[in-house]
Scaffold this active site. Structure first.
Site, mmCIF file in Angstrom:
data_model
loop_
_atom_site.group_PDB
_atom_site.id
_atom_site.type_symbol
_atom_site.label_atom_id
_atom_site.label_comp_id
_atom_site.label_asym_id
_atom_site.label_seq_id
_atom_site.Cartn_x
_atom_site.Cartn_y
_atom_site.Cartn_z
ATOM 1 N N CYS A 1 -28.979 48.892 7.716
ATOM 2 C CA CYS A 1 -28.629 48.071 8.878
ATOM 3 C C CYS A 1 -27.764 46.896 8.411
ATOM 4 C CB CYS A 1 -29.899 47.560 9.555
ATOM 5 S SG CYS A 1 -30.786 46.309 8.579
ATOM 6 N N GLU B 1 -35.038 48.505 1.868
ATOM 7 C CA GLU B 1 -33.957 48.049 0.993
ATOM 8 C C GLU B 1 -34.195 46.630 0.495
ATOM 9 O OE1 GLU B 1 -33.723 49.472 4.056
ATOM 10 O OE2 GLU B 1 -31.658 50.077 4.446
ATOM 11 N N CYS C 1 -29.578 44.590 5.803
ATOM 12 C CA CYS C 1 -29.690 45.211 4.483
ATOM 13 C C CYS C 1 -28.323 45.355 3.829
ATOM 14 C CB CYS C 1 -30.405 46.553 4.591
ATOM 15 S SG CYS C 1 -32.131 46.355 5.102
ATOM 16 N N HIS D 1 -37.731 45.384 5.332
ATOM 17 C CA HIS D 1 -37.117 46.711 5.272
ATOM 18 C C HIS D 1 -37.224 47.227 3.842
ATOM 19 C CE1 HIS D 1 -34.308 46.405 9.023
ATOM 20 N NE2 HIS D 1 -35.483 45.842 9.239
#
Length: 142
Positions: free
Chosen positions: A76, A48, A79, A46
């Site tokens: 999410c 992040e 993260c 991801h």
């Protein structure tokens, strides 16, 4: 946030959902990353997570004090957990994620009192622009 939006727009070339993240300190970007799950074939890639890893490398440690994470979509649970573990003091995100958001939409990991760190969170920054990146991406695939 504009840097994160620009980064998000570039990841579509490799089929990833357009999400971008920027970690900054004192207003200067330390790390910029976009989603690379498809590119890397890695469910943890991801934006992040990639930005946090790059910032930790650049700063020489896993704690990221004095930083702000800008991300185009509400983090999410994975993260959000990484944000807490990295001790990032501030998170600013664009679009809310009513399906998987963990900064207040579905869960609120970033405000969980049982955890040892709770960053300041600001949501909805350039929300329409961030949401439109996602809406356009998914509309093109349907």
């Amino acid at each position: 946030m504009r840097l994160a939006i620009d980064c998000a727009g570039k990841v579509e070339s490799h089929g990833d959902v357009p999400i971008g993240a920027v970690l900054a300190r004192d207003g200067e970007p330390i790390a910029i990353a976009g989603n690379e799950r498809e590119l890397r074939r890695d469910p943890t890639a991801h934006a992040e997570i990639l930005a946090i890893r790059a910032a930790a490398e650049a700063l020489g440690g896993w704690r990221l004090p004095g930083t702000t994470l800008y991300v185009t979509l509400e983090p999410c649970a994975m993260c959000a957990g990484a944000i807490v573990l990295a001790r990032i003091p501030e998170v600013v995100f664009g679009a809310y994620d009513p399906k998987a958001g963990a900064a207040g939409s579905v869960l609120d990991v970033l405000a969980e009192p049982a955890l040892n760190h709770r960053p300041r969170v600001t949501g909805g920054v350039l929300e329409a622009e961030c949401a439109s990146l996602l809406a356009d991406f998914f509309a093109a695939r349907r």
